[in-house]
Design a protein around this motif. Structure first.
Motif, mmCIF file in Angstrom:
data_model
loop_
_atom_site.group_PDB
_atom_site.id
_atom_site.type_symbol
_atom_site.label_atom_id
_atom_site.label_comp_id
_atom_site.label_asym_id
_atom_site.label_seq_id
_atom_site.Cartn_x
_atom_site.Cartn_y
_atom_site.Cartn_z
ATOM 1 N N GLY A 4 0.793 -1.220 0.000
ATOM 2 C CA GLY A 4 0.000 0.000 0.000
ATOM 3 C C GLY A 4 0.820 1.262 0.000
ATOM 4 O O GLY A 4 0.307 2.338 -0.263
ATOM 5 N N THR A 5 2.118 1.150 0.311
ATOM 6 C CA THR A 5 2.961 2.353 0.363
ATOM 7 C C THR A 5 4.133 2.243 -0.599
ATOM 8 O O THR A 5 5.225 2.696 -0.309
ATOM 9 C CB THR A 5 3.482 2.592 1.794
ATOM 10 O OG1 THR A 5 4.231 1.442 2.205
ATOM 11 C CG2 THR A 5 2.356 2.874 2.757
ATOM 12 N N GLY A 29 -0.340 15.659 -12.011
ATOM 13 C CA GLY A 29 -0.993 14.818 -11.016
ATOM 14 C C GLY A 29 -0.241 14.816 -9.695
ATOM 15 O O GLY A 29 -0.842 14.871 -8.617
ATOM 16 N N ILE A 30 1.073 14.769 -9.774
ATOM 17 C CA ILE A 30 1.900 14.801 -8.561
ATOM 18 C C ILE A 30 1.728 16.138 -7.838
ATOM 19 O O ILE A 30 1.574 16.178 -6.616
ATOM 20 C CB ILE A 30 3.375 14.526 -8.907
ATOM 21 C CG1 ILE A 30 3.541 13.043 -9.250
ATOM 22 C CG2 ILE A 30 4.304 14.945 -7.769
ATOM 23 C CD1 ILE A 30 4.907 12.680 -9.786
ATOM 24 N N VAL A 31 1.751 17.217 -8.589
ATOM 25 C CA VAL A 31 1.571 18.539 -7.985
ATOM 26 C C VAL A 31 0.235 18.610 -7.259
ATOM 27 O O VAL A 31 0.149 19.102 -6.117
ATOM 28 C CB VAL A 31 1.697 19.656 -9.049
ATOM 29 C CG1 VAL A 31 1.249 20.995 -8.496
ATOM 30 C CG2 VAL A 31 3.133 19.742 -9.556
ATOM 31 N N GLN A 32 -0.814 18.100 -7.885
ATOM 32 C CA GLN A 32 -2.135 18.118 -7.250
ATOM 33 C C GLN A 32 -2.135 17.307 -5.958
ATOM 34 O O GLN A 32 -2.698 17.750 -4.950
ATOM 35 C CB GLN A 32 -3.189 17.584 -8.214
ATOM 36 C CG GLN A 32 -3.482 18.523 -9.351
ATOM 37 C CD GLN A 32 -4.409 17.916 -10.395
ATOM 38 O OE1 GLN A 32 -4.809 16.765 -10.305
ATOM 39 N NE2 GLN A 32 -4.742 18.707 -11.403
ATOM 40 N N GLN A 33 -1.502 16.128 -5.983
ATOM 41 C CA GLN A 33 -1.435 15.312 -4.770
ATOM 42 C C GLN A 33 -0.701 16.042 -3.650
ATOM 43 O O GLN A 33 -1.148 16.046 -2.507
ATOM 44 C CB GLN A 33 -0.707 13.994 -5.051
ATOM 45 C CG GLN A 33 -1.538 12.956 -5.752
ATOM 46 C CD GLN A 33 -0.750 11.671 -5.903
ATOM 47 O OE1 GLN A 33 0.102 11.573 -6.776
ATOM 48 N NE2 GLN A 33 -1.017 10.708 -5.047
ATOM 49 N N LEU A 34 0.433 16.640 -3.981
ATOM 50 C CA LEU A 34 1.220 17.335 -2.973
ATOM 51 C C LEU A 34 0.490 18.572 -2.448
ATOM 52 O O LEU A 34 0.575 18.882 -1.261
ATOM 53 C CB LEU A 34 2.596 17.708 -3.526
ATOM 54 C CG LEU A 34 3.528 16.528 -3.807
ATOM 55 C CD1 LEU A 34 4.793 17.001 -4.522
ATOM 56 C CD2 LEU A 34 3.877 15.788 -2.523
ATOM 57 N N VAL A 39 -0.978 13.466 1.862
ATOM 58 C CA VAL A 39 -0.081 12.359 1.583
ATOM 59 C C VAL A 39 0.933 12.247 2.731
ATOM 60 O O VAL A 39 1.483 13.266 3.160
ATOM 61 C CB VAL A 39 0.655 12.586 0.237
ATOM 62 C CG1 VAL A 39 1.592 11.457 -0.088
ATOM 63 C CG2 VAL A 39 -0.353 12.792 -0.894
ATOM 64 N N PRO A 40 1.180 11.033 3.229
ATOM 65 C CA PRO A 40 2.173 10.872 4.299
ATOM 66 C C PRO A 40 3.546 11.398 3.864
ATOM 67 O O PRO A 40 3.870 11.426 2.674
ATOM 68 C CB PRO A 40 2.220 9.355 4.517
ATOM 69 C CG PRO A 40 0.953 8.832 3.946
ATOM 70 C CD PRO A 40 0.563 9.772 2.842
ATOM 71 N N LEU A 41 4.354 11.794 4.831
ATOM 72 C CA LEU A 41 5.648 12.423 4.562
ATOM 73 C C LEU A 41 6.530 11.584 3.652
ATOM 74 O O LEU A 41 7.063 12.096 2.660
ATOM 75 C CB LEU A 41 6.379 12.709 5.882
ATOM 76 C CG LEU A 41 7.767 13.345 5.725
ATOM 77 C CD1 LEU A 41 7.668 14.682 5.004
ATOM 78 C CD2 LEU A 41 8.426 13.493 7.070
ATOM 79 N N ASP A 42 6.711 10.298 3.973
ATOM 80 C CA ASP A 42 7.590 9.458 3.148
ATOM 81 C C ASP A 42 7.101 9.384 1.708
ATOM 82 O O ASP A 42 7.895 9.451 0.764
ATOM 83 C CB ASP A 42 7.707 8.050 3.731
ATOM 84 C CG ASP A 42 8.544 8.012 5.002
ATOM 85 O OD1 ASP A 42 9.332 8.966 5.222
ATOM 86 O OD2 ASP A 42 8.410 7.043 5.771
ATOM 87 N N GLN A 43 5.806 9.268 1.532
ATOM 88 C CA GLN A 43 5.247 9.220 0.191
ATOM 89 C C GLN A 43 5.404 10.576 -0.495
ATOM 90 O O GLN A 43 5.667 10.648 -1.689
ATOM 91 C CB GLN A 43 3.780 8.802 0.229
ATOM 92 C CG GLN A 43 3.202 8.541 -1.146
ATOM 93 C CD GLN A 43 1.761 8.075 -1.094
ATOM 94 O OE1 GLN A 43 1.193 7.879 -0.024
ATOM 95 N NE2 GLN A 43 1.159 7.901 -2.252
#
Length: 90
Positions: A4-5, A29-34, A39-43
């Protein structure tokens, strides 16, 4: 790391095989997620690293395209007299 991670870099398509448009869409897509901030720190770190790689790949492709662009050179009367390599400073 459990299933899952999984790191975005290990579960995502190879950037070198992506078209410019695919890489740009993945970066967006990454920018939107961030930006959502859920999102957890490691991810987040993995996403940031993947985003930086995508940004660099997109920039490299843009630079290569710009290098191939030619501009039309015109004579004083406005007629095309030939072409010259694209020059960003002119």
């Amino acid at each position: 790391m459990d299933e899952g991670t999984a790191s975005p870099a290990t579960s995502a398509p190879d950037i070198s095989r992506m078209s410019f448009e695919e890489a740009l869409a993945a970066l967006e897509g990454i920018v939107q997620q961030l930006e959502r901030g859920d999102v957890p720190l490691d991810q987040s770190i993995g996403l940031y690293e993947r985003g930086e790689a995508l940004r660099a790949a997109c920039q490299q492709r843009l630079d290569a395209a710009q290098a191939r662009i030619e501009r039309i050179v015109t004579a004083a009367d406005g007629r095309a007299t030939g072409t010259a390599a694209f020059d960003t400073e002119s």
